[in-house]
Design an enzyme around this catalytic site. Structure first.
Site, PDB file in Angstrom:
ATOM      1  N   ASN A   9       0.869  -1.178   0.000  1.00 49.17           N
ATOM      2  CA  ASN A   9       0.000   0.000   0.000  1.00 49.17           C
ATOM      3  C   ASN A   9       0.906   1.229   0.000  1.00 49.17           C
ATOM      4  O   ASN A   9       1.514   1.541   1.020  1.00 49.17           O
ATOM      5  CB  ASN A   9      -0.896  -0.026   1.247  1.00 49.17           C
ATOM      6  CG  ASN A   9      -1.735   1.235   1.395  1.00 49.17           C
ATOM      7  OD1 ASN A   9      -1.781   2.062   0.493  1.00 49.17           O
ATOM      8  ND2 ASN A   9      -2.393   1.368   2.542  1.00 49.17           N
ATOM      9  N   LYS A  11       0.038   4.246  -0.192  1.00 45.80           N
ATOM     10  CA  LYS A  11      -0.593   5.411   0.445  1.00 45.80           C
ATOM     11  C   LYS A  11      -0.380   6.650  -0.437  1.00 45.80           C
ATOM     12  O   LYS A  11      -0.387   6.525  -1.658  1.00 45.80           O
ATOM     13  CB  LYS A  11      -0.061   5.578   1.870  1.00 45.80           C
ATOM     14  CG  LYS A  11      -0.202   4.281   2.691  1.00 45.80           C
ATOM     15  CD  LYS A  11       0.047   4.443   4.156  1.00 45.80           C
ATOM     16  CE  LYS A  11      -0.096   3.093   4.849  1.00 45.80           C
ATOM     17  NZ  LYS A  11      -0.005   3.180   6.306  1.00 45.80           N
ATOM     18  N   HIS A  93      -9.440   1.112   5.096  1.00 47.24           N
ATOM     19  CA  HIS A  93      -8.155   1.302   5.773  1.00 47.24           C
ATOM     20  C   HIS A  93      -8.358   2.249   6.963  1.00 47.24           C
ATOM     21  O   HIS A  93      -9.165   3.179   6.890  1.00 47.24           O
ATOM     22  CB  HIS A  93      -7.128   1.877   4.799  1.00 47.24           C
ATOM     23  CG  HIS A  93      -5.737   1.840   5.349  1.00 47.24           C
ATOM     24  ND1 HIS A  93      -5.281   2.758   6.260  1.00 47.24           N
ATOM     25  CD2 HIS A  93      -4.721   0.967   5.148  1.00 47.24           C
ATOM     26  CE1 HIS A  93      -4.034   2.456   6.593  1.00 47.24           C
ATOM     27  NE2 HIS A  93      -3.675   1.373   5.929  1.00 47.24           N
ATOM     28  N   GLU A  95      -6.728   4.622   7.975  1.00 45.47           N
ATOM     29  CA  GLU A  95      -6.518   6.042   7.656  1.00 45.47           C
ATOM     30  C   GLU A  95      -7.737   6.629   6.958  1.00 45.47           C
ATOM     31  O   GLU A  95      -8.024   7.825   7.105  1.00 45.47           O
ATOM     32  CB  GLU A  95      -5.236   6.190   6.807  1.00 45.47           C
ATOM     33  CG  GLU A  95      -3.999   5.947   7.666  1.00 45.47           C
ATOM     34  CD  GLU A  95      -2.807   5.365   6.940  1.00 45.47           C
ATOM     35  OE1 GLU A  95      -2.754   5.396   5.700  1.00 45.47           O
ATOM     36  OE2 GLU A  95      -1.899   4.848   7.638  1.00 45.47           O
ATOM     37  N   GLU A 163      -5.065  -4.899  10.609  1.00 38.50           N
ATOM     38  CA  GLU A 163      -4.056  -3.861  10.818  1.00 38.50           C
ATOM     39  C   GLU A 163      -4.341  -3.137  12.134  1.00 38.50           C
ATOM     40  O   GLU A 163      -5.194  -2.230  12.169  1.00 38.50           O
ATOM     41  CB  GLU A 163      -4.071  -2.852   9.663  1.00 38.50           C
ATOM     42  CG  GLU A 163      -3.766  -3.464   8.315  1.00 38.50           C
ATOM     43  CD  GLU A 163      -3.181  -2.430   7.356  1.00 38.50           C
ATOM     44  OE1 GLU A 163      -2.044  -2.627   6.928  1.00 38.50           O
ATOM     45  OE2 GLU A 163      -3.854  -1.426   7.066  1.00 38.50           O
ATOM     46  N   GLY A 169       2.888   2.220  10.854  1.00 42.32           N
ATOM     47  CA  GLY A 169       3.894   3.275  10.754  1.00 42.32           C
ATOM     48  C   GLY A 169       4.625   3.571  12.056  1.00 42.32           C
ATOM     49  O   GLY A 169       5.351   4.555  12.152  1.00 42.32           O
ATOM     50  N   SER A 207       3.720  -2.127  10.286  1.00 49.27           N
ATOM     51  CA  SER A 207       5.163  -2.196  10.547  1.00 49.27           C
ATOM     52  C   SER A 207       5.790  -3.529  10.152  1.00 49.27           C
ATOM     53  O   SER A 207       6.714  -4.001  10.817  1.00 49.27           O
ATOM     54  CB  SER A 207       5.462  -1.862  12.020  1.00 49.27           C
ATOM     55  OG  SER A 207       5.102  -0.526  12.309  1.00 49.27           O
TER      56      SER A 207
HETATM   57  P1  13P Z   1       3.247   0.395   7.580  1.00 52.15           P
HETATM   58  O1  13P Z   1       3.736  -0.906   6.965  1.00 52.15           O
HETATM   59  O2  13P Z   1       3.952   1.595   7.046  1.00 52.15           O
HETATM   60  O3  13P Z   1       3.201   0.306   9.071  1.00 52.15           O
HETATM   61  O4  13P Z   1       1.727   0.582   7.075  1.00 52.15           O
HETATM   62  C1  13P Z   1       0.845  -0.479   7.200  1.00 52.15           C
HETATM   63  C2  13P Z   1      -0.389  -0.138   6.481  1.00 52.15           C
HETATM   64  O5  13P Z   1      -1.164   0.701   6.896  1.00 52.15           O
HETATM   65  C3  13P Z   1      -0.648  -0.826   5.205  1.00 52.15           C
HETATM   66  O6  13P Z   1      -1.947  -0.604   4.761  1.00 52.15           O
END
Ligand code: 13P
Length: 247
Positions: A9, A11, A93, A95, A163, A169, A207
């Site tokens: 992803n 983002k 997601h 976010e 997640e 992150g 992560s």
């Molecule tokens: P990270 O791997 O940067 O922690 O992000 C995970 C994520 O949100 C994937 O959709």
């Protein structure tokens, strides 16, 4: 036997200069046994589709609107993603849930729209740190699953991604036993909600890095990963894909 899936992803990252990273993943030799997916920003989908054509790399969107078309400025529909070269789309997601107030009902409508457009919906769920600290993780997971999976879901059109919000992150991950507990709970909770619960892939996200991938992929009911930051560079994502192949 579930085919493992490594999904990246990107983002809100990536411009034309980054297509080279996708090409390195797409044309890696030998080709991975696992399925590999990159979800770039929508602005890159068509160009990435062109530049990895002929490779096994699959592409996905990061979100879609619940409607196929209409007066929704700035939004992108599932048929548009399919037209741009996507076979998958991430929905729900954390976010999107936090930045845009998306509810389980909205996520379900988006997943339904994805299915109608012939896309695989990657439905994301996960608890916040406060919810974990309060001992509510499994209740939150069950409620999100109950609210987010549309009718007609099955292994052919749906992937679940666990997640934990606090692991995204942050460089922090749950203990393997905690991931196992949640993935086992998801496997049990989707009985009745999907046609073939044993065949649905359940990804872990949050992560995932080259250094922890092997440990995470050894956990029961972890069928792959949804990778954020570490999917942006082919060296890191390639190492994660190799760990998944070896698991
Ligand atoms: P990270 O791997 O940067 O922690 O992000 C995970 C994520 O949100 C994937 O959709």
């Amino acid at each position: 036997m579930r085919v493992k899936l490594a999904a990246g992803n990107w983002k809100m990252n990536g411009t034309g200069n980054d297509l080279a990273e996708a090409r390195k993943i797409a044309f890696a030799s030998p080709a991975p046994r696992s399925e590999v997916l990159i979800c770039p920003p929508a602005t890159l989908l068509t160009r990435m589709a062109d530049s990895v054509m002929g490779s096994p790399l699959r592409l996905g969107g990061q979100d879609c609107h619940a409607e196929p078309a209409g007066a929704h400025t700035g939004d992108i529909s599932a048929p548009m993603l399919a037209d741009a070269g996507a076979t998958h789309v991430i929905v729900g997601h954390s976010e999107r849930r936090s930045d845009h107030g998306e509810t389980d009902a909205m996520v379900r409508a988006k997943a339904r729209a994805a299915h109608a457009a012939g896309l695989v919906a990657i439905i994301c769920i996960g608890e916040t740190e406060a919810e974990r600290d309060a001992g509510r993780t499994l209740d939150v997971i069950r409620a999100q699953l109950a609210g987010s999976i549309p009718e007609g879901a099955g292994a052919a059109n749906t992937v679940i991604a666990y997640e934990p919000v606090w692991a995204i992150g942050s460089g922090r991950t749950p203990a393997p036993a905690e991931i196992a507990e949640v993935h086992g709970t998801i496997r049990a909770a989707i009985v009745g909600a999907v046609a073939d619960p044993g065949a649905v892939r359940i990804l872990y996200g949050g992560s995932v890095k080259p250094g922890n991938a092997a440990e995470i992929f050894a956990i029961a009911d972890v069928d792959g990963a949804l990778v954020g930051g570490a999917s942006l560079k082919a060296a890191d994502f390639g190492a994660i894909i190799a760990a998944l192949d070896a698991a």
